[in-house]
Design a protein around this motif. Sequence first.
Motif, PDB file in Angstrom:
ATOM      1  N   ARG A 195       0.842  -1.207   0.000  1.00  0.00           N
ATOM      2  CA  ARG A 195       0.000   0.000   0.000  1.00  0.00           C
ATOM      3  C   ARG A 195       0.872   1.250   0.000  1.00  0.00           C
ATOM      4  O   ARG A 195       0.578   2.232  -0.695  1.00  0.00           O
ATOM      5  CB  ARG A 195      -0.933  -0.001   1.214  1.00  0.00           C
ATOM      6  N   SER A 196       1.957   1.214   0.757  1.00  0.00           N
ATOM      7  CA  SER A 196       2.870   2.355   0.775  1.00  0.00           C
ATOM      8  C   SER A 196       3.547   2.538  -0.577  1.00  0.00           C
ATOM      9  O   SER A 196       3.674   3.658  -1.079  1.00  0.00           O
ATOM     10  CB  SER A 196       3.927   2.166   1.871  1.00  0.00           C
ATOM     11  N   ARG A 197       3.961   1.438  -1.168  1.00  0.00           N
ATOM     12  CA  ARG A 197       4.605   1.497  -2.482  1.00  0.00           C
ATOM     13  C   ARG A 197       3.652   2.080  -3.529  1.00  0.00           C
ATOM     14  O   ARG A 197       4.061   2.830  -4.414  1.00  0.00           O
ATOM     15  CB  ARG A 197       5.094   0.112  -2.887  1.00  0.00           C
ATOM     16  N   HIS A 198       2.386   1.737  -3.422  1.00  0.00           N
ATOM     17  CA  HIS A 198       1.373   2.263  -4.342  1.00  0.00           C
ATOM     18  C   HIS A 198       1.316   3.784  -4.288  1.00  0.00           C
ATOM     19  O   HIS A 198       1.046   4.455  -5.297  1.00  0.00           O
ATOM     20  CB  HIS A 198       0.005   1.671  -3.997  1.00  0.00           C
ATOM     21  N   HIS A 199       1.589   4.325  -3.114  1.00  0.00           N
ATOM     22  CA  HIS A 199       1.575   5.780  -2.949  1.00  0.00           C
ATOM     23  C   HIS A 199       2.958   6.404  -3.153  1.00  0.00           C
ATOM     24  O   HIS A 199       3.160   7.592  -2.882  1.00  0.00           O
ATOM     25  CB  HIS A 199       1.049   6.143  -1.564  1.00  0.00           C
ATOM     26  N   GLY A 200       3.912   5.598  -3.613  1.00  0.00           N
ATOM     27  CA  GLY A 200       5.234   6.126  -3.930  1.00  0.00           C
ATOM     28  C   GLY A 200       6.216   6.139  -2.783  1.00  0.00           C
ATOM     29  O   GLY A 200       7.244   6.827  -2.860  1.00  0.00           O
ATOM     30  N   HIS A 201       5.935   5.354  -1.738  1.00  0.00           N
ATOM     31  CA  HIS A 201       6.797   5.367  -0.556  1.00  0.00           C
ATOM     32  C   HIS A 201       7.420   3.990  -0.331  1.00  0.00           C
ATOM     33  O   HIS A 201       6.709   3.033  -0.010  1.00  0.00           O
ATOM     34  CB  HIS A 201       6.007   5.764   0.688  1.00  0.00           C
ATOM     35  N   ASP A 202       8.748   3.896  -0.473  1.00  0.00           N
ATOM     36  CA  ASP A 202       9.446   2.682  -0.074  1.00  0.00           C
ATOM     37  C   ASP A 202       9.495   2.604   1.456  1.00  0.00           C
ATOM     38  O   ASP A 202       9.174   3.581   2.152  1.00  0.00           O
ATOM     39  CB  ASP A 202      10.860   2.654  -0.647  1.00  0.00           C
ATOM     40  N   THR A 203       9.933   1.441   1.950  1.00  0.00           N
ATOM     41  CA  THR A 203       9.816   1.153   3.380  1.00  0.00           C
ATOM     42  C   THR A 203      11.173   0.947   4.052  1.00  0.00           C
ATOM     43  O   THR A 203      12.025   0.221   3.545  1.00  0.00           O
ATOM     44  CB  THR A 203       8.961  -0.118   3.588  1.00  0.00           C
ATOM     45  N   TYR A 204      11.344   1.589   5.208  1.00  0.00           N
ATOM     46  CA  TYR A 204      12.466   1.386   6.130  1.00  0.00           C
ATOM     47  C   TYR A 204      11.890   0.669   7.348  1.00  0.00           C
ATOM     48  O   TYR A 204      10.946   1.169   7.976  1.00  0.00           O
ATOM     49  CB  TYR A 204      13.061   2.743   6.527  1.00  0.00           C
ATOM     50  N   VAL A 205      12.438  -0.494   7.697  1.00  0.00           N
ATOM     51  CA  VAL A 205      11.874  -1.291   8.794  1.00  0.00           C
ATOM     52  C   VAL A 205      12.895  -1.457   9.921  1.00  0.00           C
ATOM     53  O   VAL A 205      14.057  -1.755   9.678  1.00  0.00           O
ATOM     54  CB  VAL A 205      11.427  -2.688   8.298  1.00  0.00           C
TER      55      VAL A 205
END
Length: 243
Positions: A195-205
Amino acid sequence: MQPAIVAHRGASAHRAEHTLAAYELAVEQGADGLECDIRLSKDGHIVCVHDRTLTRTSNGRGTVSALTLDQLKTYDYGHQGEPAELLVLDTLLDLVKGTKVELFVETKHPVRYRNEVERKLAQALKRHGLRDQIIMMSFSATAVKAFRDQAPKIRTVLLLDRLLPRVKTGKLPPYADYTGPGVHLLRDDPGYVDRSRHHGHDTYVWTVDDQQDVELCRDLGVRFLATNAPANTRRLLGDNLSA
C-alpha cells in the motif's frame, strides 16, 4: 532485490551502541547504511545518544540536554571492559563522507529544545557538504516537517510504532519520502508495504535481527532493513537467496 542493510546504532550487537567502534565495525561488515540517534547538549552540540538520560548507555547520570558537551565527555560510553568516548555527529559524518555508505539520522522527541535539533542538523550537513548520503528520520511528524523546511533536498523517513488510520492506507504527508514501520507492524499487516509502495513510498523497517523477520522483509520487498547485527543479517539474506 535484497533490502539495503542499515546498522542500527552501529553493529550494536557486538560493540557498545553509538560508539565509533560500533560504526567502524558495521562498515567493515559491509553495511549499506548506518543509523544513529541525535540529541542536543546544553550548549547546543549534536551528540549521538539514544536515551534522554545517560544511565543505560554510560557510567554517568543526568539528562543529556542539561549537560554541556565537556560534561558529557567525562563519562565512559563503552561496555564489557572496552571504554569508549562520547560520539558527536561531526565524527560520524566524517566517517561516511566520501564513501557509498548512507547515514540515517533520527532526531529524538519530545525534547526541551523542540525543533532546534533539526535546525542544527541541517546546518551540520551543509557544513560537511553532505546531502545525497543522508536520510533524516523521526517518530515526530512535526520534526520531519521542520527538517524538510530547513533542508528540502534531503530524504526523510516518518517512523511508525503504530499504524493509525491516517497512515494505514500507505499515504504519507508530502514532507516524508519513506515510511518507517517497526517490524512488528509488518507481522500484523504485511500488506502495508504494498500500500505504501502504491503511494510512492518505499519502506524502512526497524529493528530486524531474527531469521523469520529477515525473510518477511525480503519477501515483502522492503527497501531498508535496520539491524543490530549487519554481518549476520547479510548472511541470512544470502542463505535465503541461495536456498
